[in-house]
Write an enzyme that holds these catalytic residues in place. Structure first.
Site, PDB file in Angstrom:
ATOM      1  N   CYS A   2      -6.951   9.695  -5.402  1.00 11.98           N
ATOM      2  CA  CYS A   2      -7.636   9.023  -4.301  1.00 11.98           C
ATOM      3  C   CYS A   2      -8.329   9.998  -3.347  1.00 11.98           C
ATOM      4  CB  CYS A   2      -6.644   8.211  -3.483  1.00 11.98           C
ATOM      5  SG  CYS A   2      -5.764   6.997  -4.453  1.00 11.98           S
ATOM      6  N   ARG A  27     -12.440  14.063  -8.165  1.00  7.87           N
ATOM      7  CA  ARG A  27     -10.983  13.983  -8.084  1.00  7.87           C
ATOM      8  C   ARG A  27     -10.417  12.935  -9.030  1.00  7.87           C
ATOM      9  NH1 ARG A  27      -9.326  16.114  -2.941  1.00  7.87           N
ATOM     10  NH2 ARG A  27      -7.500  14.798  -2.890  1.00  7.87           N
ATOM     11  N   TRP A  73      -7.508   5.835  -7.161  1.00  5.57           N
ATOM     12  CA  TRP A  73      -6.954   6.081  -8.493  1.00  5.57           C
ATOM     13  C   TRP A  73      -5.692   5.231  -8.555  1.00  5.57           C
ATOM     14  CZ3 TRP A  73      -2.506   8.404 -10.666  1.00  5.57           C
ATOM     15  CH2 TRP A  73      -2.623   8.805 -12.000  1.00  5.57           C
ATOM     16  N   ASN A  99      -4.244   7.534   0.870  1.00  6.86           N
ATOM     17  CA  ASN A  99      -4.006   8.302  -0.352  1.00  6.86           C
ATOM     18  C   ASN A  99      -2.527   8.621  -0.365  1.00  6.86           C
ATOM     19  OD1 ASN A  99      -3.860  10.207  -2.380  1.00  6.86           O
ATOM     20  ND2 ASN A  99      -5.061  11.765  -1.312  1.00  6.86           N
ATOM     21  N   GLY A 100      -1.852   8.367  -1.491  1.00  9.92           N
ATOM     22  CA  GLY A 100      -0.423   8.674  -1.582  1.00  9.92           C
ATOM     23  C   GLY A 100       0.350   7.475  -2.094  1.00  9.92           C
ATOM     24  N   GLU A 479      -2.917  25.186 -24.426  1.00 10.96           N
ATOM     25  CA  GLU A 479      -4.021  24.880 -23.517  1.00 10.96           C
ATOM     26  C   GLU A 479      -5.190  24.232 -24.271  1.00 10.96           C
ATOM     27  OE1 GLU A 479      -4.730  24.410 -20.644  1.00 10.96           O
ATOM     28  OE2 GLU A 479      -6.885  24.685 -20.461  1.00 10.96           O
ATOM     29  N   LYS A 483      -6.812  20.578 -23.503  1.00 14.71           N
ATOM     30  CA  LYS A 483      -8.237  20.404 -23.166  1.00 14.71           C
ATOM     31  C   LYS A 483      -8.887  19.394 -24.085  1.00 14.71           C
ATOM     32  CE  LYS A 483      -8.680  21.825 -20.415  1.00 14.71           C
ATOM     33  NZ  LYS A 483      -8.156  22.485 -19.255  1.00 14.71           N
ATOM     34  N   GLU A 486      -7.566  15.751 -23.373  1.00 14.50           N
ATOM     35  CA  GLU A 486      -7.886  15.112 -22.100  1.00 14.50           C
ATOM     36  C   GLU A 486      -9.335  14.652 -21.994  1.00 14.50           C
ATOM     37  OE1 GLU A 486      -8.009  19.075 -19.249  1.00 14.50           O
ATOM     38  OE2 GLU A 486      -7.717  17.157 -18.265  1.00 14.50           O
ATOM     39  N   HIS A 502       9.050  22.839 -39.888  1.00 17.12           N
ATOM     40  CA  HIS A 502      10.371  22.298 -39.556  1.00 17.12           C
ATOM     41  C   HIS A 502      10.304  20.821 -39.167  1.00 17.12           C
ATOM     42  CE1 HIS A 502      12.200  26.213 -39.979  1.00 17.12           C
ATOM     43  NE2 HIS A 502      11.214  26.718 -39.250  1.00 17.12           N
ATOM     44  N   LYS A 598      -8.676  14.991 -10.622  1.00 17.94           N
ATOM     45  CA  LYS A 598      -8.791  16.444 -10.509  1.00 17.94           C
ATOM     46  C   LYS A 598      -7.637  17.020  -9.698  1.00 17.94           C
ATOM     47  CE  LYS A 598     -10.749  20.448 -11.032  1.00 17.94           C
ATOM     48  NZ  LYS A 598     -10.524  21.056 -12.368  1.00 17.94           N
TER      49      LYS A 598
HETATM   50  O1  M6R Z   1      -4.715  21.928  -9.377  1.00 14.75           O
HETATM   51  P1  M6R Z   1      -3.656  22.304 -10.339  1.00 14.75           P
HETATM   52  O2  M6R Z   1      -3.952  23.524 -11.109  1.00 14.75           O
HETATM   53  O3  M6R Z   1      -2.288  22.367  -9.718  1.00 14.75           O
HETATM   54  O4  M6R Z   1      -3.612  21.085 -11.360  1.00 14.75           O
HETATM   55  C1  M6R Z   1      -2.638  20.995 -12.357  1.00 14.75           C
HETATM   56  C2  M6R Z   1      -3.056  20.041 -13.435  1.00 14.75           C
HETATM   57  O5  M6R Z   1      -3.161  18.739 -12.931  1.00 14.75           O
HETATM   58  C3  M6R Z   1      -4.394  20.432 -14.059  1.00 14.75           C
HETATM   59  O6  M6R Z   1      -4.369  21.729 -14.543  1.00 14.75           O
HETATM   60  C4  M6R Z   1      -4.747  19.471 -15.214  1.00 14.75           C
HETATM   61  O7  M6R Z   1      -3.853  19.643 -16.255  1.00 14.75           O
HETATM   62  C5  M6R Z   1      -6.187  19.727 -15.677  1.00 14.75           C
HETATM   63  N1  M6R Z   1      -6.935  18.522 -15.615  1.00 14.75           N
HETATM   64  C6  M6R Z   1      -6.290  20.181 -17.063  1.00 14.75           C
HETATM   65  O8  M6R Z   1      -7.597  20.438 -17.429  1.00 14.75           O
END
Ligand code: M6R
Length: 603
Positions: A2, A27, A73, A99-100, A479, A483, A486, A502, A598
């Site tokens: 949010c 965000r 969100w 927000n929250g 990682e 990527k 997502e 395994h 974000k």
């Molecule tokens: O802002 P941060 O690095 O703490 O965020 C952590 C994760 O939410 C963030 O890295 C998320 O996994 C990304 N969208 C991945 O690309």
């Protein structure tokens, strides 16, 4: 997650709110709305979907100089117009954005709001009804707001407007980010500075459990008992051009391309012209004093912690343990005698990481936040901060922050290793090696068309995929798979190559894409190649990403060789491009993947 924007004063509120919401889009959100005060002609406009959908609903009659806006969100209740913010009190007099997560919203409803007719399912609507109810019960607006704050439990950033007195926005926060922007004849409130920099570069922090009475000429900060708090403003060093896409189709591609520049920026920040480390000696001492380094983070930042672990351990001689922030916040394991916590976070606002930091502070554990956002919550609340200097990262998929985190930790590791008298640290010419990394990244970036072509052949129709590797390549695989999934929605696992047999190898069938990462020694590479053969023999469609010197005929992507401590940076770049093209080729919104935010500001 949010986003909030609000303005009071001598400006066109509709314009400012809409511009602000557009800047907050990164965000993540699924609905949006604005309230613009203008006496009997006040407007409340909401829409499910994108800001463009909201904009399409806003007519020229929506005008005024006080307003609040929100990107939602969904947490409580689906993404519907009724659940979208701003929300109004029972009589419509009070308008609130939030927000929250209000943890006790159901108790509040039962205890205080019997007979109230609620339009949606959100905790926010309950909060604004509560405030309205207290005013009905004859409290002043400020007293009603304070009373509501004393009852509400959980995380929140609130901006409240009283439609009968629109010269003031009432603001409060706890655990969720919120910032004041100061202008000439107008003031603003917003979830982050980037959404306000078109209007002002002068900001003022709000701390948890503080209330701000915002008018066009003043921002008065108090605690919840009404005691006034002196708070200096500061000027932010943000450049509006940093948050534009320029000629790029997507922020993610721009941010991938920026990585060589980020590496060079880190060199100039954390080393002097002679190549000596330029790290705050207090940070170095704090790490030196620790018997164990704990890296706490989420998502990509967590993966960056793994990508740095071996290098940190070798250079500092201190064991490094990784923790998933959302787990450690409430299930802290047994710690060593002299722990040091490193919070890795691009945004510096991740609620899960913040929860760990709150615990660490209670326990008196020294902490270092490594973040891209100066003044962020994690930066303010940790003992020390190191900045990533990567420039704003807008795409939800984190790319340059990952490589900047590994590089920043390399500077820290070398500085600590040198202070510990470790020969390996002294001999590691980080400035030179990172320059080579920057060139290696550039070389990979010049192969975009080739990578796009391979991605089309490998991933265009698949529903699942695997990344495999050993050692650091396994960490890069973690990682790389995050990527890919997502932003392309391909279900993908990052796996330790030797572990497949395994159990998981049973998932390999004809055509399953498997991307093998090979950057380690000859010996390790030979083992990974063995594992690649095993999946190929079972029908897998294999693509290899191999470091120069270890390549064989038939390998797909060959990455320039870099120092082994920094190999995770060299290897990850092509996997970022693989994810980008997989998403692009599926016609998806690369920068704003579904369901994601974000800055993840709820636990
Ligand atoms: O802002 P941060 O690095 O703490 O965020 C952590 C994760 O939410 C963030 O890295 C998320 O996994 C990304 N969208 C991945 O690309």
């Amino acid at each position: 997650m949010c986003g909030i924007v609000g303005v009071v004063g001598n400006r066109n509120a509709t314009d400012i709110l809409m511009q602000g919401l557009e800047k907050l889009e990164y965000r993540g959100y699924d609905s949006a709305g604005i309230y613009v005060a203008n006496g009997d002609n006040s407007s409340l406009v909401k829409s499910v979907g994108r800001i463009a959908d909201l904009r399409a609903k806003i007519g020229i009659d929506v005008s005024g100089s006080t307003g609040i806006g929100h990107t939602r969100w969904a947490t409580h209740g689906q993404a519907t117009e009724d659940n979208a913010h701003p929300h109004t009190s029972a009589t419509g007099r009070f308008v609130l954005v939030h927000n929250g997560v209000i943890e006790n919203y159901l108790q509040i409803k039962e205890e205080y709001l019997a007979g109230h007719d609620l339009k949606g399912q959100t905790d926010t609507e309950i909060a604004v009804h509560l405030i309205g109810q207290f005013v009905e019960d004859s409290l002043s607006v400020l007293e009603a707001f304070k009373k509501a704050l004393s009852i509400i439990e959980g995380s929140y950033a609130f901006a409240l407007v009283d439609s009968e007195d629109t010269d003031t926005i009432y603001v409060a926060k706890n655990k969720s980010p919120l910032l004041i922007g100061l202008g000439d004849g107008y003031n603003m409130v917003c979830s982050d500075a980037m959404a306000m920099i078109r209007e002002t570069s002068e900001f003022m922090e709000i701390h948890d459990k503080e209330l701000v009475i915002l008018t066009k000429d003043a921002a008065t900060v108090t605690d919840y008992d009404g005691n006034e708090i002196e708070r200096d403003s500061y000027t932010a060093e943000l450049d509006l051009s940093d948050i534009g896409k320029g000629t790029y189709p997507f922020y993610m591609l721009k941010e991938i391309d920026e990585q060589p520049t980020v590496m060079r920026k880190l060199i100039s920040t954390y080393a002097d012209s002679e190549g000596n480390m330029n790290i705050d000696p207090a940070i170095v001492k704090s790490v030196q004093d620790a018997d164990r380094i704990y890296i706490l983070a989420a998502g990509t930042s967590y993966n960056a912690g793994f990508a740095s672990k071996a290098m940190l351990e070798k250079l500092t001689d201190t064991p490094v343990e990784l923790g998933v922030a959302s787990e450690w916040g409430y299930n802290m394991p047994l710690l060593s005698k002299k722990p040091m916590f490193i919070l890795l976070s691009q945004s510096g606002e991740t609620a899960d990481s913040r929860q760990v930091l709150v615990k660490a502070n209670e326990m008196g554990i020294p902490s270092l936040t490594v973040t891209n956002v100066p003044g962020s919550t994690l930066s303010r609340e940790a003992t020390y901060t190191m900045l990533l200097h990567a420039g704003p990262e807008i795409a939800v998929a984190s790319t340059k922050a990952y490589t900047a985190q590994v590089a920043a930790l390399a500077f820290l590791a070398k500085a600590v290793g040198e202070a510990n008298g470790k020969a390996e640290a002294a001999e590691f010419d980080l400035v030179h090696e990172l320059s080579i990394v920057a060139q290696s990244i550039e070389a990979t970036l010049s192969e975009k068309d080739m990578i796009a072509d391979k991605v089309e052949k490998l991933l265009s129709t698949t529903r699942n995929a695997f990344y495999i590797g050993r050692g650091n390549d396994y960490y890069v695989a973690m990682e790389a798979s995050l990527k890919l999934k997502e932003i392309s929605y391909i279900q993908c696992e990052g796996f330790a190559a030797g572990e497949l047999k395994h159990g998981t190898i049973s998932l390999i069938e004809d055509g399953t894409p498997v991307i093998g990462l090979i950057s380690s020694s000859e010996l390790v590479a030979a083992h990974t190649r063995g594992n690649i053969q095993e999946v190929a023999a079972r029908g897998a469609n294999v693509l290899t990403v191999v470091e120069e010197g270890l390549e064989r005929e038939g390998d797909d992507i060959v990455v320039n060789k870099v120092h082994p401590f920094l190999a995770t940076i060299g290897m990850v770049i092509s996997t970022q491009l693989i994810a980008y093209y997989a998403s692009l080729q599926r016609g998806l919104d690369v920068d704003k993947p579904r369901n994601l935010a974000k800055a993840v500001t709820v636990e």
